[in-house]
Design a protein around this motif. Structure first.
Motif, short mmCIF file in Angstrom:
data_model
loop_
_atom_site.label_atom_id
_atom_site.label_comp_id
_atom_site.label_asym_id
_atom_site.label_seq_id
_atom_site.Cartn_x
_atom_site.Cartn_y
_atom_site.Cartn_z
N SER A 275 0.83 -1.20 0.00
CA SER A 275 0.00 0.00 0.00
C SER A 275 0.87 1.25 0.00
O SER A 275 1.98 1.27 0.52
N ASP A 277 -0.20 3.86 1.55
CA ASP A 277 -0.57 4.53 2.80
C ASP A 277 0.41 4.17 3.91
O ASP A 277 1.03 3.11 3.90
N GLU A 279 0.79 2.63 7.32
CA GLU A 279 -0.07 1.60 7.88
C GLU A 279 0.35 1.19 9.29
O GLU A 279 1.53 1.25 9.64
N ASN A 331 -11.42 -3.39 11.57
CA ASN A 331 -12.33 -3.60 10.44
C ASN A 331 -11.58 -3.87 9.14
O ASN A 331 -12.03 -3.48 8.05
N GLU A 333 -8.94 -2.56 8.06
CA GLU A 333 -8.30 -1.37 7.49
C GLU A 333 -7.03 -1.04 8.28
O GLU A 333 -7.10 -0.54 9.41
N ALA A 335 -4.59 1.07 7.15
CA ALA A 335 -4.11 2.43 6.90
C ALA A 335 -4.36 3.30 8.13
O ALA A 335 -5.46 3.31 8.69
N PRO A 337 -5.43 6.29 10.00
CA PRO A 337 -6.36 7.35 9.58
C PRO A 337 -5.71 8.73 9.67
O PRO A 337 -4.89 9.00 10.56
#
Length: 544
Positions: A275, A277, A279, A331, A333, A335, A337
């Motif tokens: 990714s 992002d 993380e 969930n 995810e 990455a 936030p």
């Protein structure tokens, strides 16, 4: 992936980003990530300045506040750890890490994250044995003792990092792992920093806790700062069971100043399919959950659980099931936030508030992560404990924070020979910023300088040409840096307060051994460490 590594930042974000932009344009490259090895100084306003362990005369607003207020945005994703000159009240809000400004991420007391598949870990602060076994008990307003102890490494963070089993690509620490200087050009280091000889020869320089982590984690790269010198080394590790031998490339860098080696670009291969992002790391979050009940926010000594018949559990490595549980709680995810939010008013150059009090606010980022994973907000808990325990001892402890590990208790080392060492650069917690005033640029660098008798201040930030065979690490040469502007605003310094560690000017101290030959014409004083006595004493810390 090109990663820029910076030594001590000291709040000079504008200059650092300008330098990287110049290198990108000149070389036709794109830097993906900036790693900063401490003394970042994320100072948001005048209240934060009072929570930073520096003399009052150096408490000037640098450039971070522009990125906090939104006036500017970091052009490169920036990840940093804490050092020993930080706005500690700000960083304590983010004990598990978080955004201090858009695109600028703090790793927390200790932390592991991922970027483009590269696994990056870090440990904030410096090692001091007398605080190593305590909990994170400090809370604003700090007294002269807690103003310094707040940035001392704790054994609970080292214990957490020692539960890691998956490979680490890059690790950051502010002070050096003890002994790393034996794996590089040691004599060149001692020519640059002669006052370190006794500590190097007695193997007492650096952090024994970091050395322990180096042996356990065996990362591909380890970056540090703190000693204001460039030094590279290659550490070959002994093979672990069922694994191939590994090696760590170590690099320490200087601070952001003209003619100093403060920046290096390292090229690491990207991991396909990863990714873009920043993380969370599932193993690290699972370790935080597993060790949450071990954390303390008092000053009482704590020892990690061992397999000695006294502890029901001593192994806190995590299972695949625990990792999956963390992913489920997020969930799916990973990455991190982009949930940065300003928690205090930023500095306003047009209307400064010199007597602003430090903030003591819980950070919403920490609150959110603690709620999701069931973790303890250490900062909030420390505030609650402090409110019920009464005022703390205001004793000021004389210490030289550049000699990390001077009172080893868990790590027995004979360092008595260090008592005769002298520091001509006067590097210590009070006068770290003064070392340039009388320092010859040629001490550690080879470059052109003004003619004799000139008091010229360089107008360009130019690093020296690369030296041959300075290290076993194959890295790109340091490059000419751009002309710099004065990015630090002209701001009146904060007036000293009753809580300042020291106010007013300090003068270099000569030792009784300095007199020598009465006819000597030398003009260079020999500087005596203020805490020299502790090098010849035994740690009498109780083991209760």
């Amino acid at each position: 992936m090109k990663i820029a590594v910076e030594g001590c930042c000291h709040g000079e974000l504008d200059k650092i980003y300008e330098t990287i932009a110049y290198l990108e344009k000149k070389e036709g490259v794109k830097v993906d990530l900036l790693l900063c090895c401490g003394d970042f100084q994320a100072v948001r306003n005048e209240g934060d300045l009072r929570c930073m362990a520096v003399p009052a005369k150096y408490r000037t607003m640098q450039t971070f506040y522009k990125y906090y207020s939104g006036e500017k945005k970091a052009p490169i994703l920036t990840i940093f750890i804490g050092g020993n000159h930080e706005a500690s009240n700000h960083l304590q809000e983010l004990s598990y890490g978080g955004w201090v400004a858009p695109n600028i991420y703090y790793l927390g007391y200790a932390g592991v994250i991922r970027y483009k598949g590269i696994r990056i870990g870090g440990l904030s602060g410096i090692f001091k044995s007398h605080d190593y076994r305590k909990g994170h008990h400090e809370f604003p307003p700090y007294n002269p003792e807690t103003l310094r102890s707040v940035y001392h490494v704790r054994n609970i963070e080292v214990f957490k990092l020692k539960q890691i089993r998956m490979p680490i690509d890059i690790f950051l620490s502010h002070d050096w792992p003890r002994g790393i200087y034996h794996h590089g050009p040691t004599e060149e280091l001692l020519r640059k920093k002669k006052f370190l000889r006794h500590e190097v020869e007695s193997n007492s320089l650096g952090s024994p806790a970091a050395a322990e982590l180096l042996e356990h984690l065996q990362p591909g790269y380890w970056f540090s700062a703190h000693l204001h010198v460039k030094f590279a080394a290659l550490k070959q590790h002994e093979s672990k069971p069922n694994t191939a031998p590994r090696a760590t490339k170590f690099l320490s860098l200087d601070k952001c100043l003209p003619y100093r080696e403060f920046l290096q670009i390292v090229d690491l291969p990207e991991r396909v399919g990863s990714s873009d992002d920043l993380e969370y790391d599932p193993e690290w979050l699972a370790i935080l959950k597993a060790t949450n009940d071990l954390q303390r926010t008092t000053s009482h000594p704590w020892n990690p659980p061992e397999n000695n018949g006294l502890h029901e559990r001593w192994d806190f490595t995590v299972s695949e099931e625990a990792l999956m549980k963390v992913v489920e709680q997020l969930n799916g995810e990973l990455a991190i936030p982009n949930n940065f939010i300003r928690t205090v008013p930023p500095y306003e150059p047009s209307s400064p508030h010199f007597h602003a009090a430090p903030s003591y606010l819980a950070n919403p980022q920490t609150t959110e992560l603690c709620t999701i994973l069931g973790l303890t907000d250490l900062y909030t808990q420390a505030g609650q404990v402090g409110a019920t325990s009464g005022p703390q001892d205001s004793r000021v402890e004389e210490e030289d924070d550049f000699q990390s590990g001077d009172e080893p208790s868990e790590y027995p080392t004979d360092i008595s020979s260090a008592s005769n060492s002298f520091n001509p650069d006067e590097i210590n917690i009070e006068d770290e910023w003064e070392e340039e005033e009388g320092e010859e640029h040629t001490e550690s660098n080879t470059h052109s300088k003004p003619s004799s008798g000139s008091t010229h201040t360089p107008k360009t930030m130019v690093l020296p040409p690369p030296k041959s065979q300075v290290s076993p690490i194959v890295m790109p040469p340091l490059l000419d840096l751009p002309p710099h502007c004065q990015s630090t605003p002209t701001v009146p310094r904060l007036p000293p307060s009753d809580n300042d560690v020291e106010s007013g000017e300090r003068f270099l101290k000569r030792t009784s051994e300095e007199a020598g030959d009465p006819g000597s014409q030398t003009t260079t004083p020999r500087i005596k460490r203020r805490n020299q006595i502790i090098y010849a004493t035994v740690d009498d810390e109780c083991d209760e």
